[in-house]
Motif scaffolding. Sequence first.
Motif, PDB file in Angstrom:
ATOM      1  N   UNK A 196       0.853  -1.233   0.089  1.00 29.93           N
ATOM      2  CA  UNK A 196       0.114  -0.204   0.065  1.00 29.93           C
ATOM      3  C   UNK A 196       0.943   1.359  -0.066  1.00 29.93           C
ATOM      4  N   UNK A 197       0.609   2.193  -0.949  1.00 34.32           N
ATOM      5  CA  UNK A 197       1.644   3.431  -1.334  1.00 34.32           C
ATOM      6  C   UNK A 197       1.092   4.408  -0.221  1.00 34.32           C
ATOM      7  N   UNK A 198       1.944   5.513   0.044  1.00 41.11           N
ATOM      8  CA  UNK A 198       1.570   6.669   0.714  1.00 41.11           C
ATOM      9  C   UNK A 198       2.188   7.858   0.051  1.00 41.11           C
ATOM     10  N   UNK A 224       4.665   7.365  -2.784  1.00 39.61           N
ATOM     11  CA  UNK A 224       6.055   6.427  -2.415  1.00 39.61           C
ATOM     12  C   UNK A 224       5.395   5.214  -1.902  1.00 39.61           C
ATOM     13  N   UNK A 262       2.590  -7.273   5.332  1.00 33.83           N
ATOM     14  CA  UNK A 262       2.818  -6.748   4.072  1.00 33.83           C
ATOM     15  C   UNK A 262       4.174  -7.789   3.245  1.00 33.83           C
ATOM     16  N   UNK A 268       2.028 -10.106   1.799  1.00 30.65           N
ATOM     17  CA  UNK A 268       1.339  -9.727   0.513  1.00 30.65           C
ATOM     18  C   UNK A 268       2.357  -9.582  -0.562  1.00 30.65           C
ATOM     19  N   UNK A 306      -5.367  -3.709   6.773  1.00 30.51           N
ATOM     20  CA  UNK A 306      -5.088  -3.717   5.619  1.00 30.51           C
ATOM     21  C   UNK A 306      -5.272  -2.176   4.810  1.00 30.51           C
ATOM     22  N   UNK A 313      -3.903   0.781   5.893  1.00 29.51           N
ATOM     23  CA  UNK A 313      -2.954   1.485   6.187  1.00 29.51           C
ATOM     24  C   UNK A 313      -1.781   1.375   5.165  1.00 29.51           C
ATOM     25  N   UNK A 314      -1.035   2.419   5.065  1.00 24.72           N
ATOM     26  CA  UNK A 314       0.205   2.264   4.121  1.00 24.72           C
ATOM     27  C   UNK A 314       1.268   1.356   4.582  1.00 24.72           C
ATOM     28  N   UNK A 315       1.781   0.856   3.826  1.00 23.29           N
ATOM     29  CA  UNK A 315       3.196  -0.008   4.221  1.00 23.29           C
ATOM     30  C   UNK A 315       3.908   0.731   5.096  1.00 23.29           C
TER      31      UNK A 315
END
Lengths: 147, 353
Positions: free
Chosen positions: A95-97, A106, B147, B150, B264, B266-268
């Motif tokens: 999951x990007x941010x 990023x 993650x 994933x 799930x 939240x950003x990595x």
Amino acid sequence: MEGNKTNSRRGFLNVLLGGTLATFFGMVIYPVIRLMEPPKLPEADISSVAVGKITDLKPDQSKLFKFGRQPGLLIRTSEGEFKAFIATCTHLDCTVQYRSDMKIIWCACHNGQYDLNGLNVAGPPPRPLTPLEVHIKDDAIFVSPKA
Amino acid sequence: MRGLINWLAERYQIDQLLSFAKKKDVPIHKEFVWYYFGGIALFLFIIQVFTGILLLLYYKPGADTAFESVQFIVTKVKYGWLIRSIHSWSANLMVLAAFIHMFSNLFARTYRKPRELTWISGMFLFFLSMGFGFSGYLLPWNELAFFATKVGTDIAGAVPIIGEYMLVFLRGGQDVTGGTLSRFFGFHVAVLPGIFTLFLAAHLAIIQFQGMSTPLHLEGKIKRKMPFFPNFMLRDLVVWIGVLNVVALLAVFFPWELGVKADAFQAAPAGIKPEWYFMFMFQTLKFLPAEVFFIEGELVGIGGFSLAGILVVLLPFIDRKSSRGIKHPLVTILGVLAVLFIIAMTIVGYTIE
């Protein structure tokens, strides 16, 4: 002559027995294999998701939201423009941010970088992020799939 | 004791069993020390079985319960922190011991005829250990593991043709969810232990039948041998006690962290890491550009590592010279390069942002 007769009889029985065993094995294994495949859950078509109010986000801020079963990323650029994407990195699914210090999107997993149009500009991502449509009604923000 | 043995001997052929146990000799030479590492890996596996069963008393799989139950184990259950920490440490040391065991046998060319199947069964045990590590890593359901899983399953999904099926099979759906956790739990505590036990039994039985191997370059130079049972086994036990001490010290002074619960949406987080033995592959993928000669970089990485894995498994059939007593320098060179590559990439993975 006699030997041939028994041979063919035996051969026939072997085929019959082998065939039965193979069929039986198939009957056992088939449901086992099908069971391992998870059933597809019906997915509601998302027409639009409410993500909050304009006042929630100052310029240069971002937030993650639920877009169906996927995470979405809403960014308010420093110019005040709203942009939204599916927040799943096209490289390996992290999951990007939004990085306000670098003005990029990023991915922490493998240092993938996208510009604010979702284009993959550096690192391993092979494709741009999936863009989403942002609508603003009064001061509420709605995000929907791009037509 | 003697009475019991006699009682059994009158009914069963115990003497045959004993003579089978005494059949194996251990050659004595200057590279003797490498013989211990297989036994160390075995001992650490035994620790895994025991501590794993203990953790099963309290662990609850499921996205809403897994993290909390591990938290409960390490904070509320008496000595739960110790057992969980030992399980994690011992797992990592087991993979390390297996790495050393594998490379020492590779350099000594002990996979040569007639021990091809010992090598292959050992390689399968090694891959199964990695499967244990990968599935077990997710069970505490923390952010890093979420993650890492994933990424790991997405890599499996990039394999041509069967990739998509493998991804769905591993994840139990399109995404990493509580369903994935159920599956990984099942793999970790039932499927893998079952298969592992079969391969382990085969690996050990073959060694018992064929006896201990001698490094190729020392063949014909062995002057003395030591019976495995009981002489070498007693030495093994002493080493095992040492290993147990190391595991206990590590578990007490460097308790395994639990981290933050997975979310799930939240950003990595920065600094997501797989287990260290996957680090060199993870780091290599990081360095590969999006495209290498018009092929997706990721695929090049996966293809390269898969090919290397297959070549190593089939090494006894590729390096035929070793069976004729010839030590091919290429095996040594590639082996050294592989070790250096693994060490370098692991260090880079832990030091560079």
